[in-house]
Structure formats: structure tokens, C-alpha cells
Design a protein around this motif. Structure first.
Motif, PDB file in Angstrom:
ATOM      1  N   LYS A   1       5.354  -1.435  10.468  1.00  0.00           N
ATOM      2  CA  LYS A   1       4.448  -1.959  11.498  1.00  0.00           C
ATOM      3  C   LYS A   1       2.987  -1.853  11.079  1.00  0.00           C
ATOM      4  N   THR A   2       2.787  -1.891   9.789  1.00  0.00           N
ATOM      5  CA  THR A   2       1.463  -1.923   9.200  1.00  0.00           C
ATOM      6  C   THR A   2       1.630  -2.338   7.742  1.00  0.00           C
ATOM      7  N   LEU A   3       0.520  -2.629   7.059  1.00  0.00           N
ATOM      8  CA  LEU A   3       0.594  -2.930   5.634  1.00  0.00           C
ATOM      9  C   LEU A   3       0.512  -1.625   4.861  1.00  0.00           C
ATOM     10  N   ASN A   4       1.650  -1.165   4.386  1.00  0.00           N
ATOM     11  CA  ASN A   4       1.759   0.071   3.622  1.00  0.00           C
ATOM     12  C   ASN A   4       2.024  -0.314   2.166  1.00  0.00           C
ATOM     13  N   LEU A   5       1.005  -0.243   1.338  1.00  0.00           N
ATOM     14  CA  LEU A   5       1.133  -0.751  -0.030  1.00  0.00           C
ATOM     15  C   LEU A   5       2.144   0.031  -0.853  1.00  0.00           C
ATOM     16  N   ASN A   6       2.212   1.327  -0.677  1.00  0.00           N
ATOM     17  CA  ASN A   6       3.172   2.103  -1.456  1.00  0.00           C
ATOM     18  C   ASN A   6       4.608   1.783  -1.045  1.00  0.00           C
ATOM     19  N   ASP A   7       4.835   1.584   0.248  1.00  0.00           N
ATOM     20  CA  ASP A   7       6.163   1.182   0.702  1.00  0.00           C
ATOM     21  C   ASP A   7       6.512  -0.193   0.148  1.00  0.00           C
ATOM     22  N   PHE A   8       5.564  -1.101   0.206  1.00  0.00           N
ATOM     23  CA  PHE A   8       5.778  -2.437  -0.338  1.00  0.00           C
ATOM     24  C   PHE A   8       6.043  -2.381  -1.842  1.00  0.00           C
ATOM     25  N   GLY A   9       5.264  -1.568  -2.547  1.00  0.00           N
ATOM     26  CA  GLY A   9       5.453  -1.429  -3.989  1.00  0.00           C
ATOM     27  C   GLY A   9       6.830  -0.890  -4.335  1.00  0.00           C
ATOM     28  N   TYR A  10       7.293   0.089  -3.553  1.00  0.00           N
ATOM     29  CA  TYR A  10       8.639   0.618  -3.764  1.00  0.00           C
ATOM     30  C   TYR A  10       9.674  -0.470  -3.523  1.00  0.00           C
ATOM     31  N   GLY A  11       9.424  -1.331  -2.560  1.00  0.00           N
ATOM     32  CA  GLY A  11      10.321  -2.459  -2.323  1.00  0.00           C
ATOM     33  C   GLY A  11      10.379  -3.398  -3.506  1.00  0.00           C
ATOM     34  N   LEU A  12       9.248  -3.605  -4.160  1.00  0.00           N
ATOM     35  CA  LEU A  12       9.230  -4.453  -5.357  1.00  0.00           C
ATOM     36  C   LEU A  12      10.087  -3.850  -6.469  1.00  0.00           C
ATOM     37  N   VAL A  13      10.005  -2.545  -6.620  1.00  0.00           N
ATOM     38  CA  VAL A  13      10.826  -1.873  -7.633  1.00  0.00           C
ATOM     39  C   VAL A  13      12.303  -2.037  -7.290  1.00  0.00           C
ATOM     40  N   ARG A  14      12.645  -1.847  -6.026  1.00  0.00           N
ATOM     41  CA  ARG A  14      14.041  -2.028  -5.589  1.00  0.00           C
ATOM     42  C   ARG A  14      14.493  -3.472  -5.790  1.00  0.00           C
ATOM     43  N   TRP A  15      13.607  -4.405  -5.519  1.00  0.00           N
ATOM     44  CA  TRP A  15      13.915  -5.825  -5.721  1.00  0.00           C
ATOM     45  C   TRP A  15      14.315  -6.086  -7.173  1.00  0.00           C
ATOM     46  N   ARG A  16      13.512  -5.555  -8.095  1.00  0.00           N
ATOM     47  CA  ARG A  16      13.804  -5.779  -9.507  1.00  0.00           C
ATOM     48  C   ARG A  16      15.050  -5.020  -9.957  1.00  0.00           C
ATOM     49  N   ASN A  17      15.162  -3.769  -9.552  1.00  0.00           N
ATOM     50  CA  ASN A  17      16.227  -2.914 -10.077  1.00  0.00           C
ATOM     51  C   ASN A  17      17.556  -3.078  -9.352  1.00  0.00           C
ATOM     52  N   GLU A  18      17.500  -3.393  -8.052  1.00  0.00           N
ATOM     53  CA  GLU A  18      18.717  -3.417  -7.241  1.00  0.00           C
ATOM     54  C   GLU A  18      19.023  -4.772  -6.625  1.00  0.00           C
ATOM     55  N   GLY A  19      18.115  -5.735  -6.776  1.00  0.00           N
ATOM     56  CA  GLY A  19      18.310  -7.017  -6.122  1.00  0.00           C
ATOM     57  C   GLY A  19      18.019  -6.980  -4.633  1.00  0.00           C
ATOM     58  N   PHE A  20      17.239  -5.996  -4.183  1.00  0.00           N
ATOM     59  CA  PHE A  20      16.883  -5.859  -2.776  1.00  0.00           C
ATOM     60  C   PHE A  20      16.150  -7.111  -2.293  1.00  0.00           C
ATOM     61  N   CYS A  21      16.623  -7.689  -1.195  1.00  0.00           N
ATOM     62  CA  CYS A  21      16.039  -8.910  -0.616  1.00  0.00           C
ATOM     63  C   CYS A  21      16.137 -10.119  -1.540  1.00  0.00           C
ATOM     64  N   ALA A  22      16.980 -10.064  -2.536  1.00  0.00           N
ATOM     65  CA  ALA A  22      17.174 -11.196  -3.443  1.00  0.00           C
ATOM     66  C   ALA A  22      18.478 -11.902  -3.099  1.00  0.00           C
ATOM     67  N   VAL A  23      18.450 -13.216  -3.044  1.00  0.00           N
ATOM     68  CA  VAL A  23      19.641 -13.988  -2.714  1.00  0.00           C
ATOM     69  C   VAL A  23      20.727 -13.714  -3.751  1.00  0.00           C
ATOM     70  N   GLY A  24      21.889 -13.317  -3.267  1.00  0.00           N
ATOM     71  CA  GLY A  24      22.989 -12.996  -4.167  1.00  0.00           C
ATOM     72  C   GLY A  24      22.775 -11.721  -4.958  1.00  0.00           C
ATOM     73  N   GLY A  25      21.718 -10.971  -4.612  1.00  0.00           N
ATOM     74  CA  GLY A  25      21.419  -9.748  -5.351  1.00  0.00           C
ATOM     75  C   GLY A  25      20.965  -9.993  -6.768  1.00  0.00           C
ATOM     76  N   SER A  26      20.585 -11.234  -7.067  1.00  0.00           N
ATOM     77  CA  SER A  26      20.234 -11.612  -8.440  1.00  0.00           C
ATOM     78  C   SER A  26      18.749 -11.926  -8.539  1.00  0.00           C
ATOM     79  N   VAL A  27      18.063 -11.255  -9.450  1.00  0.00           N
ATOM     80  CA  VAL A  27      16.634 -11.467  -9.681  1.00  0.00           C
ATOM     81  C   VAL A  27      16.453 -12.121 -11.042  1.00  0.00           C
ATOM     82  N   PHE A  28      15.616 -13.154 -11.096  1.00  0.00           N
ATOM     83  CA  PHE A  28      15.397 -13.837 -12.372  1.00  0.00           C
ATOM     84  C   PHE A  28      13.951 -14.330 -12.440  1.00  0.00           C
ATOM     85  N   ASP A  29      13.492 -14.575 -13.638  1.00  0.00           N
ATOM     86  CA  ASP A  29      12.183 -15.189 -13.873  1.00  0.00           C
ATOM     87  C   ASP A  29      11.042 -14.416 -13.230  1.00  0.00           C
TER      88      ASP A  29
END
Length: 245
Positions: free
Chosen positions: A7-35
Motif C-alpha cells: 500500500k505504498t511504493l516500497n523499492l526494496n520490496d519491489f526489487g526483491y520481486g524483480l529477483v523472484r521474477w528472474r529466479n522463480e518466474g514470479f508474476c511471469a506467464v507460464g513461470g517463464s522469463v525471457f529476454d
């Protein structure tokens, strides 16, 4: 996801989400990250190694890709405060991956442009320019850098590349030269080069203008990733209503 949970812009939380996105496919369609772009990849590596997200984004003038511009629109849909606060948050959300002032200002301007479209302004681009100049004069935004971002000569070379200012001005070109959501997105893709990002940035503005029913039903029904985006959309609507009360 981060905005609706925190409920606010928390950059560290967002940054951790980016790491999860790359490493785990978090919020990625089909769990697949590319490009993943080189600049974003560098930033995510820094965050994963312990950098504060606020300082992770490369900030040289040569590092002005369009990744932070492509992702910023949900901030406009979530935010209900002043234009000055929206500009500040839009610039902040760029920092984890794109630290240069031009990327930050492109995000800020895009948010004001989107807000002006949502408000039904007759000339939303010009309205956003006026608002941002007023905010810049009352803050520490460098006028020279804002001049560069809003320089009309950018329109002469807009061709849908991955450079943040080219993406912004390409989106303006196709949005203002078309009369429907579908035509806007198709025109963005027809520019070639970084087609997905140009279409996402232009399509975001077109979606605000033409509304949900302006998006072809065959596109909506064929959209992948509903199990990801639907809960986020519903949470965004709820929190937006709460913040407006």
C-alpha cells in the motif's frame, strides 16, 4: 503486486520481486522469463547481491533503456494524490533498474500524460508538459534534462527503438495518429524494432482513452496469464477505492 500488498511504493520490496521474477518466474506467464535487457539484468544482479534497490539501476547516459517506462502505468491507476507526488513516485520507481534522470523523467511525464487522458483533457500531452514544468520549477528537477526529454525534435527520429525517449515519443506518434485501441497497438508494432515495449507504452495510453470495451474481445479472450493478472487487477481496484474514501 508490491503496490497492493505494501500500500505504498516500497523499492526494496519491489526489487526483491524483480529477483523472484528472474529466479522463480514470479508474476511471469507460464513461470517463464525471457529476454531480460542487459541493463535490467545488471540491476537485478546488484539487488540479489545486497544492493539497496534505490541505488541498483545503472545511471550513465548510455543506460537509458525503456524497462522502467514500460512498467510504470499501474502507479497511475493506484495513485490518488497530487501531481507532484505522482511525479516523485514515478521517478523513484525507475531507480531499481534505470537510474538516469532521463529515464526517471520519462516515467514521470508518462504518468502525467496518462492522468490527463484519464481526466479527459482535450490536449493531454500538452497538459502533461505544462504540469511537469510547474512541478520542475518548484523542485530540484534539472531544467536542462527536462528540456531534453520534452524536446519536440524527438518526434522526428521516433522509430520504436529501445531508447527510453524514443519509446515515449513513438508512443505519442501512434496514439495521436490513430482512432482506436487496435489501430494504435498495430501501428506501434508496425514501427518494428522494440515492438512489445512500444506497443505496451502506447497501448496503455490507448486503453485509458478507449476503455475496456475498446480492446477487441478476441484479444481479451485470448490473453494469457489471467490467473496472474486477475487477482492483481481486483486488488488494485479495491485499494484504489479505499484510498479515494
Amino acid at each position: 503486486d508490491s503496490l497492493t500488498r505494501c500500500k505504498t511504493l516500497n523499492l526494496n520490496d519491489f526489487g526483491y520481486g524483480l529477483v523472484r521474477w528472474r529466479n522463480e518466474g514470479f508474476c511471469a506467464v507460464g513461470g517463464s522469463v525471457f529476454d531480460i535487457g542487459a541493463q535490467t539484468s545488471t540491476a537485478i544482479n546488484r539487488i540479489a547481491s545486497g544492493y539497496p534497490a534505490e541505488h541498483a539501476g545503472p545511471n550513465s547516459e548510455q543506460m537509458n533503456g525503456n524497462g522502467s517506462l514500460m512498467r510504470v502505468l499501474p502507479l497511475v491507476l493506484w495513485h490518488v494524490g497530487s501531481d507532484a507526488e505522482l511525479v516523485y513516485l514515478a521517478m523513484r520507481q525507475s531507480l531499481p533498474t534505470h537510474g538516469h534522470i532521463h529515464s526517471q523523467l520519462a516515467c514521470a511525464f508518462y504518468c502525467l500524460w496518462a492522468r490527463a487522458v484519464m481526466q479527459g483533457r482535450a490536449n493531454p500531452w500538452q497538459d502533461a508538459e505544462s504540469r511537469l514544468w510547474v512541478i520542475a520549477r518548484e523542485s530540484e528537477i534539472p531544467s536542462g534534462d527536462l528540456d531534453r526529454v520534452l524536446d519536440p525534435s524527438n518526434a522526428k527520429t521516433a522509430y520504436g527503438s529501445g531508447y527510453v525517449l524514443d519509446t515515449l515519443w513513438s508512443a505519442r506518434s501512434v496514439f495521436e495518429s490513430t482512432q482506436s485501441y487496435e489501430d494504435c497497438v498495430r501501428s506501434a508494432i508496425a514501427l518494428g524494432n522494440d515492438t512489445d515495449t512500444t506497443a505496451a507504452v502506447a497501448g496503455g495510453i490507448a486503453g485509458l482513452k478507449y476503455g475496456l470495451n475498446g480492446i477487441p474481445e478476441r484479444w481479451r479472450s485470448g490473453l494469457r496469464g489471467e490467473s496472474i493478472y486477475r487477482p492483481l487487477l481486483e486488488a488494485l481496484i479495491v485499494i484504489n477505492r479505499e484510498m479515494r474514501v
